[in-house]
Design a protein around this motif. Structure first.
Motif, PDB file in Angstrom:
ATOM      1  N   THR A  13     -32.905 -20.515 -31.842  1.00 11.81           N
ATOM      2  CA  THR A  13     -33.561 -21.688 -31.501  1.00 11.81           C
ATOM      3  C   THR A  13     -34.263 -21.336 -30.036  1.00 11.81           C
ATOM      4  O   THR A  13     -33.617 -20.863 -29.264  1.00 11.81           O
ATOM      5  N   GLY A  71     -33.870 -36.456 -41.633  1.00 14.44           N
ATOM      6  CA  GLY A  71     -33.510 -35.844 -40.282  1.00 14.44           C
ATOM      7  C   GLY A  71     -34.368 -34.777 -39.937  1.00 14.44           C
ATOM      8  O   GLY A  71     -34.976 -34.374 -40.645  1.00 14.44           O
ATOM      9  N   PRO A 119     -38.093 -37.338 -36.177  1.00 10.43           N
ATOM     10  CA  PRO A 119     -38.136 -38.676 -36.382  1.00 10.43           C
ATOM     11  C   PRO A 119     -38.697 -39.508 -37.670  1.00 10.43           C
ATOM     12  O   PRO A 119     -40.024 -39.158 -37.951  1.00 10.43           O
ATOM     13  N   GLU A 170     -30.967 -42.393 -42.120  1.00  6.01           N
ATOM     14  CA  GLU A 170     -31.289 -41.156 -41.027  1.00  6.01           C
ATOM     15  C   GLU A 170     -30.230 -40.697 -40.037  1.00  6.01           C
ATOM     16  O   GLU A 170     -29.309 -41.590 -39.527  1.00  6.01           O
ATOM     17  N   ARG A 171     -30.141 -39.662 -39.971  1.00  9.65           N
ATOM     18  CA  ARG A 171     -29.151 -39.030 -39.009  1.00  9.65           C
ATOM     19  C   ARG A 171     -29.805 -37.889 -38.101  1.00  9.65           C
ATOM     20  O   ARG A 171     -31.071 -37.628 -38.189  1.00  9.65           O
ATOM     21  N   TYR A 172     -29.046 -37.509 -37.021  1.00  9.66           N
ATOM     22  CA  TYR A 172     -29.593 -36.850 -36.009  1.00  9.66           C
ATOM     23  C   TYR A 172     -28.786 -35.600 -35.820  1.00  9.66           C
ATOM     24  O   TYR A 172     -27.513 -35.593 -35.496  1.00  9.66           O
ATOM     25  N   GLY A 173     -29.626 -34.333 -35.559  1.00 12.10           N
ATOM     26  CA  GLY A 173     -28.772 -33.200 -35.349  1.00 12.10           C
ATOM     27  C   GLY A 173     -29.565 -32.064 -34.609  1.00 12.10           C
ATOM     28  O   GLY A 173     -30.649 -32.401 -34.068  1.00 12.10           O
ATOM     29  N   MET A 174     -28.948 -31.018 -34.369  1.00 11.16           N
ATOM     30  CA  MET A 174     -29.464 -29.971 -33.800  1.00 11.16           C
ATOM     31  C   MET A 174     -28.970 -28.734 -34.114  1.00 11.16           C
ATOM     32  O   MET A 174     -27.660 -28.576 -34.467  1.00 11.16           O
ATOM     33  N   ASP A 176     -32.963 -34.171 -25.578  1.00 14.40           N
ATOM     34  CA  ASP A 176     -33.520 -35.499 -26.194  1.00 14.40           C
ATOM     35  C   ASP A 176     -33.243 -36.566 -25.182  1.00 14.40           C
ATOM     36  O   ASP A 176     -31.995 -36.571 -24.519  1.00 14.40           O
ATOM     37  N   ARG A 224     -38.280 -36.749 -25.889  1.00 16.63           N
ATOM     38  CA  ARG A 224     -37.715 -35.362 -25.611  1.00 16.63           C
ATOM     39  C   ARG A 224     -38.088 -34.782 -24.314  1.00 16.63           C
ATOM     40  O   ARG A 224     -39.179 -34.958 -23.673  1.00 16.63           O
ATOM     41  N   LYS A 281     -37.550 -31.724 -23.499  1.00 13.86           N
ATOM     42  CA  LYS A 281     -38.009 -30.519 -23.680  1.00 13.86           C
ATOM     43  C   LYS A 281     -39.483 -30.457 -24.483  1.00 13.86           C
ATOM     44  O   LYS A 281     -39.861 -31.244 -24.956  1.00 13.86           O
ATOM     45  N   ILE A 318     -42.239 -31.060 -33.370  1.00 10.32           N
ATOM     46  CA  ILE A 318     -41.811 -30.742 -34.613  1.00 10.32           C
ATOM     47  C   ILE A 318     -42.718 -31.002 -35.434  1.00 10.32           C
ATOM     48  O   ILE A 318     -42.972 -32.322 -35.946  1.00 10.32           O
ATOM     49  N   ASN A 343     -39.515 -26.355 -35.823  1.00 14.35           N
ATOM     50  CA  ASN A 343     -39.725 -26.865 -34.316  1.00 14.35           C
ATOM     51  C   ASN A 343     -40.457 -25.487 -33.825  1.00 14.35           C
ATOM     52  O   ASN A 343     -40.682 -24.429 -34.202  1.00 14.35           O
TER      53      ASN A 343
HETATM   54  P1  AMP Z   1     -33.641 -27.797 -34.023  1.00 12.20           P
HETATM   55  O1  AMP Z   1     -33.795 -27.060 -32.668  1.00 12.20           O
HETATM   56  O2  AMP Z   1     -34.352 -27.253 -35.060  1.00 12.20           O
HETATM   57  O3  AMP Z   1     -32.246 -27.959 -34.425  1.00 12.20           O
HETATM   58  O4  AMP Z   1     -34.078 -29.002 -33.739  1.00 12.20           O
HETATM   59  C1  AMP Z   1     -33.197 -30.171 -33.229  1.00 12.20           C
HETATM   60  C2  AMP Z   1     -34.320 -31.359 -32.662  1.00 12.20           C
HETATM   61  O5  AMP Z   1     -34.814 -32.103 -33.918  1.00 12.20           O
HETATM   62  C3  AMP Z   1     -33.323 -32.298 -32.090  1.00 12.20           C
HETATM   63  O6  AMP Z   1     -33.007 -32.018 -30.579  1.00 12.20           O
HETATM   64  C4  AMP Z   1     -34.352 -33.649 -32.054  1.00 12.20           C
HETATM   65  O7  AMP Z   1     -35.281 -33.438 -31.015  1.00 12.20           O
HETATM   66  C5  AMP Z   1     -34.875 -33.221 -33.457  1.00 12.20           C
HETATM   67  N1  AMP Z   1     -34.374 -34.277 -34.551  1.00 12.20           N
HETATM   68  C6  AMP Z   1     -33.696 -33.867 -35.351  1.00 12.20           C
HETATM   69  N2  AMP Z   1     -33.184 -34.982 -36.189  1.00 12.20           N
HETATM   70  C7  AMP Z   1     -33.749 -36.034 -35.591  1.00 12.20           C
HETATM   71  C8  AMP Z   1     -34.128 -37.345 -35.919  1.00 12.20           C
HETATM   72  N3  AMP Z   1     -33.375 -38.157 -36.880  1.00 12.20           N
HETATM   73  N4  AMP Z   1     -34.909 -38.103 -34.997  1.00 12.20           N
HETATM   74  C9  AMP Z   1     -35.616 -37.693 -33.995  1.00 12.20           C
HETATM   75  N5  AMP Z   1     -35.395 -36.117 -33.762  1.00 12.20           N
HETATM   76  C10 AMP Z   1     -34.682 -35.465 -34.367  1.00 12.20           C
END
Ligand code: AMP
Ligand code: MCA
Length: 508
Positions: free
Chosen positions: A164, A277, A280, A299-303, A383, A398, A400, A404, A409
């Motif tokens: 990443t 996810g 956004p 909707e969920r949020y991860g990395m 974020d 963000r 950073k 996306i 990314n």
């Molecule tokens: P990655 O580095 O590929 O794992 O991407 C992670 C990034 O994707 C996060 O730091 C967020 O900026 C973005 N992301 C993931 N899920 C969401 C979401 N549901 N809404 C907004 N941004 C998201």
């Protein structure tokens, strides 16, 4: 919660129901849990013969196949570190991953063997695996005795490296441990009520967290099955909806589905869960989908570094424009970017995460790792957001410099460096602008060197110059040639200003 590594949980499901369906493939072929386990054991034997020992990296850059999942399981079984790579990466991009990660084995597609064969050495074995199970990895495996030893993975042992990018410098390898994968899988299984009765439409790539550690790990450890598609194809997904129970996708999946006249309540009658996810999901897209189907997308949020952090609830309000509260066992806070002090709910700040889901660090980069953590162990996601009155996280932007596009990314810096190497280019700024299909898309704003005839250089020429070294999804969809870039008093390029200027390029 007791720890059980992903491959151990999978083995448990195999023992319970070896004849249960794991993969349903496009031609109608069914692959069972037992078949997958047996192939994984034979691949494990091959990896051991190739010299893989615990801690070794096994890199994979292949088209999606069920055999590739058997390879993933085999790597975990022998204690290796699985390193999946986007098939879109060019040789130029791969160079860094291979020199940095120093894999013991690289599994590539047969079509690309010519590019990588020359790398084979005492320390690197190059194998091939095609989308139909062809290639050297599986050749003659019927005659190979399955490898039945299972590495006793400790929770803190590394299981995978996923690359990443940071905002500066080269891509960094995020090292995920067995605990990271297992704890996140357990948390999501519970949060989303995922069971052996589920039939998931799997249309994501398997080289990222979303398609591999979320969609596949949940399936492999619960005994569920997947409709396993090579990629997202609208007609195929529409046709499968009446047979499935769950879909996991990036917002582009839902924009495309909601734009199709065939999507209605009846078609999704068996579906119990739509998860979005990786990028956004616009509140308007959430609402449009609900209007068509009567179902609220979760909707969920991860990395990559943290697996999943927050999720809208299974029961209870799924609020458009939010990513829900922290998952059980995970702490999410919003802090002051400079001091790290937590800010009151409602105030915007840096989103930070702590818990068993947070990675072990960047591969061989202790200083960069340390820079991303607070002293109290919280990881700085990059974020920006706030926590609303119900404890739901709202991502507002963000910190950073990242675009996306369709869930992939793209790091502007990498593209700017390639464009700036063009002999006629003085400097460039790469930004993301709204796009109706991909959410955001990449635009390059370019300043030519003084004296260069603007009529002689165009966007197409610049794109052709960078194309050989850059995966297609990272390539700018527009090039704007300008006299100069807007800068602030410190001389820093004002990307926000450029984003505003070009916001309407792809949207009416
Ligand atoms: P990655 O580095 O590929 O794992 O991407 C992670 C990034 O994707 C996060 O730091 C967020 O900026 C973005 N992301 C993931 N899920 C969401 C979401 N549901 N809404 C907004 N941004 C998201
Ligand atoms: C394909 N192309 C793209 C993208 N995908 N260009 C920009 N952005 C993209 N995402 C290129 C193709 O090479 C093609 O180029 C052209 O765009 C049009 O392709 P199209 O057929 O429309 O695309 P597609 O094959 O349908 O793919 C779109 C997609 C796909 C379905 C949105 O990109 C996808 O599956 N994205 C999911 C990514 C993902 O899994 N992200 C999770 C990582 P040409 O016309 O020149 O041939 S993030 C993650 O894991 C974190 C932890 C998280 O939170 O989940």
């Amino acid at each position: 919660m007791t720890f059980q590594a992903i491959h151990r949980s999978f083995a448990g499901r195999v023992a319970e129901r070896p004849d249960a369906t794991l993969f349903e493939l496009p031609g109608g072929r069914v692959v069972t849990y037992g078949e997958t386990a047996e192939l994984a054991q034979r691949i494990a034997a091959r990896l051991v013969a190739d010299g893989v020992v615990a801690g070794d990296r096994v890199a994979m850059q292949v088209d999606k196949s069920w055999e590739a999942i058997a390879l993933y399981l085999a790597v975990l079984q022998v204690g290796g570190m699985f390193l999946p790579l986007n098939t879109a990466y060019t040789g130029h991009e791969m160079e860094h991953f291979l020199t940095d990660a120093e894999p013991r084995v690289l599994v590539c597609s047969p079509a690309r063997l010519g590019e990588y064969a020359g790398r084979a050495s005492e320390s690197l074995v190059v194998e091939t695996l095609g989308a139909d199970g062809d290639g050297t990895l599986l050749a003659g495996l019927d005659a190979v005795a399955p490898h039945t030893d299972v590495y006793a993975a400790a929770p803190s042992d590394p299981a995978a490296i996923l690359y990443t990018s940071g905002t500066t410098g080269r891509s960094k390898g995020a090292v995920l441990t067995h605990r990271n994968l297992a704890s996140n899988c357990a948390a999501l299984t519970e949060a989303w009520r995922y069971t052996s009765g589920d039939r998931l439409i799997h249309a994501l790539p398997i080289f990222h967290t979303h398609g591999l550690f979320v969609a596949m790990n949940l399936t492999l450890t619960t005994g569920a099955s997947v409709f396993y598609l090579p990629r997202f194809d609208l007609d195929t997904v529409i046709a499968l909806l009446p047979k499935a129970t769950v879909l996991m996708g990036v917002p582009t999946f839902y924009t495309r589905l909601a734009g199709d006249g065939r999507l209605d309540r009846e078609r999704v009658a068996t579906m119990r869960l739509f998860v979005s996810g990786s990028a956004p999901l616009l509140a308007s897209d959430h609402e449009a989908f609900a209007g068509r189907t009567g179902q609220a997308i979760l909707e969920r949020y991860g990395m990559t570094e943290t697996c999943m952090n927050t999720s809208n609830p299974y029961d209870g309000a799924r609020k458009p424009g939010t990513v829900g509260p922290a998952l059980p066992g995970i702490e999410v806070r919003v802090a002051d970017r400079e001091t790290g002090a937590q800010v009151p709910d409602g105030e915007v700040g840096s989103i930070e995460v702590r818990g068993p889901n947070v990675f072990a660090g960047y591969w061989r980069l202790p200083e960069k790792t340390a820079a991303e953590f607070r002293a109290d162990g919280f990881f700085i996601t990059g974020d920006v957001g706030r926590i609303d009155e119900d404890g739901y996280v709202v991502i507002v932007g963000r910190d950073k410099d990242l675009v996306i596009s369709g869930g992939f990314n793209v790091y502007p810096k990498e593209i700017e460096e390639l464009i700036d190497a063009h002999p006629d280019v003085l400097e460039s700024a790469v930004i993301g602008v709204p796009h109706p299909d991909f959410g955001e898309t990449v635009v390059a704003v370019v300043v030519l060197r003084p004296g260069v005839d603007a009529g002689a250089v165009d966007g197409a020429g610049i794109l052709a110059f960078i194309a050989p070294d850059l995966a297609r999804f990272k390539q700018p969809r527009a090039v704007q040639i300008v006299e100069s870039l807007p800068r602030n008093v410190m001389g820093k390029v004002q990307k926000a200003e450029l984003r505003k200027r070009y916001a309407g390029l792809f949207t009416a």
